[in-house]
Design a protein around this motif. Sequence first.
Motif, PDB file in Angstrom:
ATOM      1  N   GLY A  96       0.277  -1.197  -0.076  1.00  0.00           N
ATOM      2  CA  GLY A  96       0.305   0.242   0.102  1.00  0.00           C
ATOM      3  C   GLY A  96       0.739   1.322   0.300  1.00  0.00           C
ATOM      4  N   SER A  97       0.251   2.356   0.674  1.00  0.00           N
ATOM      5  CA  SER A  97       1.666   3.378   0.882  1.00  0.00           C
ATOM      6  C   SER A  97       2.968   3.311   1.714  1.00  0.00           C
ATOM      7  N   ASN A  98       3.457   2.258   2.377  1.00  0.00           N
ATOM      8  CA  ASN A  98       4.470   1.644   2.494  1.00  0.00           C
ATOM      9  C   ASN A  98       4.932   2.957   3.830  1.00  0.00           C
ATOM     10  N   ALA A  99       4.142   2.957   4.799  1.00  0.00           N
ATOM     11  CA  ALA A  99       3.834   4.143   6.049  1.00  0.00           C
ATOM     12  C   ALA A  99       5.622   3.419   6.901  1.00  0.00           C
ATOM     13  N   THR A 100       4.936   2.056   6.443  1.00  0.00           N
ATOM     14  CA  THR A 100       5.410   1.493   8.091  1.00  0.00           C
ATOM     15  C   THR A 100       7.201   1.208   7.433  1.00  0.00           C
ATOM     16  N   GLU A 101       7.772   1.729   6.601  1.00  0.00           N
ATOM     17  CA  GLU A 101       9.073   1.875   5.955  1.00  0.00           C
ATOM     18  C   GLU A 101       9.337   2.775   7.364  1.00  0.00           C
ATOM     19  N   GLN A 102       9.333   3.981   7.493  1.00  0.00           N
ATOM     20  CA  GLN A 102       8.890   5.490   8.196  1.00  0.00           C
ATOM     21  C   GLN A 102       9.400   4.785   9.471  1.00  0.00           C
ATOM     22  N   TYR A 103       9.329   3.866  10.112  1.00  0.00           N
ATOM     23  CA  TYR A 103       9.717   3.039  11.133  1.00  0.00           C
ATOM     24  C   TYR A 103      10.976   2.601  11.177  1.00  0.00           C
ATOM     25  N   ALA A 104      11.487   2.245  12.386  1.00  0.00           N
ATOM     26  CA  ALA A 104      12.540   1.559  12.855  1.00  0.00           C
ATOM     27  C   ALA A 104      12.441  -0.301  11.760  1.00  0.00           C
ATOM     28  N   LYS A 105      13.371  -0.876  11.937  1.00  0.00           N
ATOM     29  CA  LYS A 105      13.613  -1.789  10.854  1.00  0.00           C
ATOM     30  C   LYS A 105      12.758  -3.166  12.139  1.00  0.00           C
ATOM     31  N   GLU A 106      12.465  -3.002  13.303  1.00  0.00           N
ATOM     32  CA  GLU A 106      11.672  -4.038  13.793  1.00  0.00           C
ATOM     33  C   GLU A 106      10.132  -3.473  13.686  1.00  0.00           C
TER      34      GLU A 106
END
Length: 724
Positions: A583-593
Amino acid sequence: MKSLKFIVLFFAVISIQLQAQSPDGYDLWLGNSAIEVSEFEKEYKTFTTSVYFQSDSEMLTVAEQEMKNGLEKMLGQSLDFTKELNSNSTLIVAKKNALKTEILNSISSDFDKLGEEGFIIKTIKVKGRKVLLVSANSDNGILYGVFRLLHLMRTQVSLSEINLIDAPKVDIRMLNHWDNLDRTVERGYAGFSLWNWQKLPEYIDQRYIDYARANASIGINAVSLTNVNANALILTPMYIEKVKALANVFRNYGIKVYLTARFSAPIEIGGLETADPLNASVQTWWNTKVSEIYKEIPDFGGFLVKANSEGQPGPQNYGRNHVDGANMLATALSPYKGNVIWRAFVYSEHDDTDRAKQAYAEFVPYDGRFKDNVLVQVKNGAIDFQPREPFHPMFGAMEKTPLMMEFQITQEYTGFSTHLVFLPKLFEEVLDSDTYQKGKGSTVAKVIDGSLHNNKITGVAGVANIGTDLNWTGHPFAQANWYGFGRLAWDPYLSSNTIADEWIKATYTTNKEFVEPIKKMMLSSREAVVNYMDPLGLHHIFDTGHHYGPGPWVNNLSRPDWNPVYYHKADTEGIGFDRTPSGSNATEQYAKEIEKLYNNPKTIPEEYLLWFHHLPWDYKLKNGHTLWDGIALKYQEGVHQVEAMITTWENAKSFLSEEEFNEVVMLLKIQLKEAKWWRDACLLYFQTFSQRELPEGVEKPKETLEYYQSLKFPFAPGIRPRWN
């Protein structure tokens, strides 16, 4: 100048003396009525046999009057306040520089931990006799120590062996008032603005002093007086004179005044043709304006700025960036040790990127480029003060820029001042969140207090819920959110359980039969509102404009991200906003964990499920229910939780006056009615997509979807004024 200071001090003393006569609710958590029969009553009276109070400044005189009034009202007797520190003193309140050698020898190392605002409350032995000591390095520390001592006595804590060394972990602890110059309050649900601009500067309203006392009692040391959707007139000489009068009141309570700066002010009140931050004439205008302010208010705090957000002017209007704008103002303030607080709440109508990603994208590339006296103020979540949001990814991404937390104390998205919602539970959840920025344990609290990155300046802001209502906040329990914000701003590691316990005991009674059930009610109230408004990660499905009640069907506003349908994306296949790589890939803005945890619907905490995932209606939750059944049951659970709150309050009736009981029970019944409204309206709407029956245990709606969609509230409180 001296005469004005005398008037302010006179009003402060009168305020304290009259406090016991104040109406119910007005005294907040500061009521100084006689303490209940207590095992500590004799102890308190022993310690207050002879009181020495160092009162050689205006602030210390205010602190002395606060203590004298508080002790006499609580203990029911006149006290001996001596002018000299002598061998008979049983309570000593003095700064380090006024203490005698025999006292300093035993506690001198403690002062190194206090800084400029901390204090010591300690039982010491002087010539074999127990003495209670309140001390600090500064007047501010003494003021905070006095308020804490009175609070400890009010909540019946033993002082016989006390050894309390406490100092704030955050530098700027600020209330942001969204008050307009016409006295309306944007997102305000407790009456009009406190600031009576027409009568200022000559008329000092009693409320200004009582407001300052309340803030000082919980360690708040900064106030932004006006709306972030700013009006440039506040920077004109006529209004600066009025602001000065407020600053004179607040100074004796350790509070600095900040103002919101409209970026286009050089055009609107300065006669310039541009507000370009790199233009020399614009820079000169701001330098001159800042000089004018400090001439009138020597301890002025600085500017709070909302720029290039929701139509507000900013540096991007001139092809510049946030650094250019913030640093221009920072340069003007720097000679006076003033600060710029630059809000990161930005999202553009010209950017079709997921709104949750835009602030990160705009600000993270500028990390390390802001001047030392700039703080970037970031909302606790990436959307807009929702009942639950994952922490803002910016808190895990900027190491070289001080990030100032922005919480919302006023209940814009949690039922206004009608609903009982204990927000410190929300604040605690965010502060305890782990960013993993420097490995496990890199909590948001450590970002905010500067310990993670060794920031030189730190801050926490709360959007105020205070107005002219008799009890200040509209709902008696909304006072706990003001109180709780102040306590967490002082110490971001406090638990919401501790805060609720303190507030109940100070406000109502220390009787455990009242305290424990009411505390349980408060601590569960935030989860209740999440359940009956935004369960399982749903968000921003409020009706348009006023945010009063549900509006998940709204789809006709001019910008996509102003429409609730943008956020829940319900369709015949399922519901939720896909913010994973598909989707929008907003999760990439958080740390890898965190990214890994959030990308998988099987590992993400289910309270964030639909924030990050669009899932089928028959998706199986961890408890075995389908997603549709799970959503419906959560809405019903929220209703049941409000019903339980009503029962709890009714069972506590014997501890309350008739007025106290009736006010809250009426509000709780409105909350129950509106919780059912949320449940029925949302489930009827989402049912048009799921095409599934409500599960067993969920009450069937009594009205139709068309009925709920027809409801209009043109005069709901707190709507943004048209001129903004």
